[in-house]
Scaffold this motif. Sequence first.
Motif, short mmCIF file in Angstrom:
data_model
loop_
_atom_site.label_atom_id
_atom_site.label_comp_id
_atom_site.label_asym_id
_atom_site.label_seq_id
_atom_site.Cartn_x
_atom_site.Cartn_y
_atom_site.Cartn_z
N GLU A 255 0.09 4.76 15.23
CA GLU A 255 1.29 5.43 15.56
C GLU A 255 1.86 6.34 14.46
O GLU A 255 2.49 5.49 13.66
N GLY A 256 1.78 7.56 14.44
CA GLY A 256 2.07 8.38 13.46
C GLY A 256 1.09 8.58 12.39
O GLY A 256 -0.06 8.14 12.70
N ASP A 257 1.36 9.38 11.17
CA ASP A 257 0.12 9.76 10.47
C ASP A 257 0.08 8.51 9.44
O ASP A 257 -1.19 8.61 8.48
N GLY A 258 0.73 7.55 9.36
CA GLY A 258 0.60 6.44 8.50
C GLY A 258 0.67 6.77 7.03
O GLY A 258 0.22 6.15 6.13
N GLY A 259 1.08 8.03 6.75
CA GLY A 259 1.06 8.48 5.27
C GLY A 259 -0.25 9.13 4.78
O GLY A 259 -0.50 9.16 3.52
N THR A 260 -1.30 9.34 5.71
CA THR A 260 -2.54 9.48 5.30
C THR A 260 -3.27 10.94 5.27
O THR A 260 -4.28 11.27 5.13
N SER A 261 -2.35 11.85 5.92
CA SER A 261 -2.76 13.19 6.02
C SER A 261 -2.87 14.06 4.98
O SER A 261 -3.33 15.21 4.96
N HIS A 262 -2.49 13.57 3.91
CA HIS A 262 -2.50 14.27 2.32
C HIS A 262 -3.41 13.52 1.39
O HIS A 262 -3.23 13.89 0.38
N GLY A 263 -4.35 13.00 1.85
CA GLY A 263 -5.26 12.30 1.01
C GLY A 263 -5.08 10.85 0.47
O GLY A 263 -5.73 10.21 0.06
N LYS A 264 -3.73 10.28 0.55
CA LYS A 264 -3.42 9.21 0.29
C LYS A 264 -3.87 7.99 0.90
O LYS A 264 -3.88 8.00 2.35
N ALA A 265 -4.16 6.94 0.33
CA ALA A 265 -4.63 5.65 1.30
C ALA A 265 -3.24 5.18 2.10
O ALA A 265 -2.16 5.25 1.47
N TYR A 266 -3.33 4.55 3.12
CA TYR A 266 -2.20 3.67 3.71
C TYR A 266 -2.20 2.35 3.14
O TYR A 266 -3.18 1.84 3.22
N GLU A 267 -1.15 1.95 2.45
CA GLU A 267 -1.15 0.60 2.42
C GLU A 267 0.27 0.03 2.79
O GLU A 267 1.03 0.90 3.19
N LYS A 268 0.25 -1.39 2.98
CA LYS A 268 1.39 -1.83 3.40
C LYS A 268 1.66 -3.29 2.85
O LYS A 268 0.76 -3.78 1.97
N THR A 269 2.61 -3.93 3.13
CA THR A 269 3.23 -5.02 2.39
C THR A 269 2.14 -6.27 2.56
O THR A 269 1.57 -6.77 1.63
#
Length: 849
Positions: free
Chosen positions: A785-799
Amino acid sequence: MIKYYSHLAIVMCTLFVGSLAYANGPKPTNIEGLESPLPMTVVQAKERMGFGDDSDKHFIISKKFVFTIIDSGFGGLQQWLVQNPEWKAKVSYISLRKGKKRSSNNHGFDVFRTATSVMPKAKFILIETQNHLAQMGNILMTMQKKGSHFASMSLGHREYLGKVSTKQMDAIKAALTKYQFTFLKSAGNYRKVSHNFDYVDRDEDRILEFSHKTDKNGGLIELNKIGIVKNRPSTINLSWENSDNGQSRFELQLLDMDKKIIKTASNESSKRSQILLHYKTKKNEFVYIRVIDKTPDQKSKVKSLNIFAKGTYVYDALMNGQESLNVMSQIESPFIIPVGSFGQNKKGELTPSLFSSIGHTSDGQVSPLVLGPGQLKMENGEVMNGTSFATPFLAALYSVHASYNIKNYIEETTTQKYWADGLSIEEKGRWGVVDGPKFYNNKCWNSNKIENIQHYIEKGKLAFEFDFSRNCMEKLDYYLHAYIRDGRTFAPIKTANGRELLRGWVKKFSPHRNIVKEPVRIEVPFKLIPAKYANKDLKMNLYISTLAQWDPVQVPRVASYKFNLDLKNGPKKAKNQSAKKAQALVKQKQQPISNSTRQTASTNTFKDCDVCPQMVNIPQGKGIMGANPNLTFTALPYQDVIINYPLAVGKYEVTVGQWQSCVNDGGCPDKRFEFARNQNYPANMVSWHDAQTYLIWLNKKLNLTGKPSAYRLLSNSEWEYSARAGVKAKYHCGMMDCLIKTSWHMDNAKSTTHEVGQLKSNTFGLYDMMGNVGEWVQDCWFSGEGDGGTSHGKAYEKTSCDTRVVKGGAYGTSNDDLVPGWRDEYAPSHQSKENGFRVARTLEKGSDR
């Protein structure tokens, strides 16, 4: 979490020491005098610990702090709560005993009452157990559910100084690290009775020394003197962890004062990891204990030995209180703080209790780390005597600094200058006691810096970039929050609890003690910013939090950043443009782009060392990621991906030979790889954690640890960008029929992996990006749902990252799933013959790589 601990079991040993008298030999030390230094009042203890008159303003002794006390008994609690009804709402009692029965033991209740004097506004969780370590799974689940990250746990009884599996302790250590629970472990142990000493045989004569040190004459300490009471059966119990399948053989000897053998016992006829030597004499006498390694054809692999002495008086050398650590005090961890205890002598100097275990951890470090007031005189005149009573003082001080590594912080804020003369370093503890001036002015607190801060307004986002420095952050996950303010008022964005705020945040991890100029980027979407803030002077304050401290606290000594928000390309316009791009992307035909526009493979490859992976420079640019959700339900939706920084990616998957180099260097565990016929097969049977272990070794070897250019795993978006190499089709190489030439999969692999680099590379010069083995990436699993902060090369991390992403498919993957957008999720500890990994580096700008 229970599954990690359901197998924990501790061998319980019940021992006692009788009154002793001796007819000959040196007069024994006066135990009672040493065990009972003069107590101090709670007010005196606070002053000694540096609380100060205004401590309530500085420390989390408030409603927000939840302190857990783990003990075997809270007898008297119910009656006390009836007499003190104001505490009922602030106390949760949980019994983990069979049938949820209550114990009449009141030790935990006494610790609780002491804690209420130190932290009168805190909330408490009281967990009553039958066996702390065996029930650790339930303990940690309870703490997590109730939001408590600080605990006091008593493991002082000698029953915990024995048969504890290394695997069991590693599981506990891993859970504490994952959830950032800080255990203030009461390092109490009656050290005249039960002892642990490291296995050591420096002169290789098979006679074990009780310490790495020498005696006063420079000789090796291989004998320990004990006193035997006449007409009383005495038992010496030697035990060790059965970590080598029962191969170790030892002989336990008793010698007279002329060093002639009186009696021996061994386990030569069995595989037991315990020796009992019984002895009875008609007179009071001193004897020596000696241990011989008799393991056939090799040295024993046992790391430490434990001795319990029943019916004896331990008198000399290290058995005289130098190596009495109990189980969790032997483990080095940022989240385990062995705590000792002290009282005071008539001069007001600090003197430790003999209930305070002293000794060394498994890697030779002095333990306990820090000591607190354990001899206390309460307001009603009652005296509390024990190490557990020191833990509330330390919790009250250090819980407010949970955004730091507590162990690092203790090291920077303690001293040994208040001790009485003549004490050994072990008795003083590794860092001593808390020092008030250091607590308020130390390297951790003073190291906070934000440098080179800038803000950008681009592509629908407000972004802050800066270099971040902060000491005392070893092995911590942490979160940086950028709060945007208009004067003193939060921008009016309502949260679930009704607070008004506006923020962006980013998750980071510090493998090292000190963070030095770590580059940070925090983004806030335009759609969250009210239009009335356009062209207005605002300020950004930086806050930090950890898993143990979810209420963000402002980074100390960091001023606000003032800026003007220019929203001339405001949220509405940016949002519409993004929507059009996304729509066009989904509608485009699934076919390879023409050769005239395809990016060319880089011929610039490099290796940083002979055993390092060969790297390929990846051209910067723009591509797509994701897939049609009708084709693969595990994929993210189609979206742009932009790599605008120098990136290098492993030409091949990490091989068996490269992993073995790490093993040979002591950096990686030895493994059995499935299908591997030679060193050029991909390393499989590796977990996400295993991949991180390899990266730690590689970066250490190349002196890249902590640097932005360090080796790492690719992110999900970096992996797709690299796999597609400019191709905007369903398959990474164009049409389906190209898979047979580029990828080992179901149609050609014959149910096995193959040597890397045997098929054709993609346009970037990368081999086996699809098939052979799936490749771990850095990202947590994300629903899409959404890009998860992934579209600029960064890894998606969460709590809470219970599962990580694997990309690329493996030798058994079908054509339909062999697409770059395909993802799978596994627990980071999962090991499979279908999974391996590939490495990456972010290169420095202007690098000649």
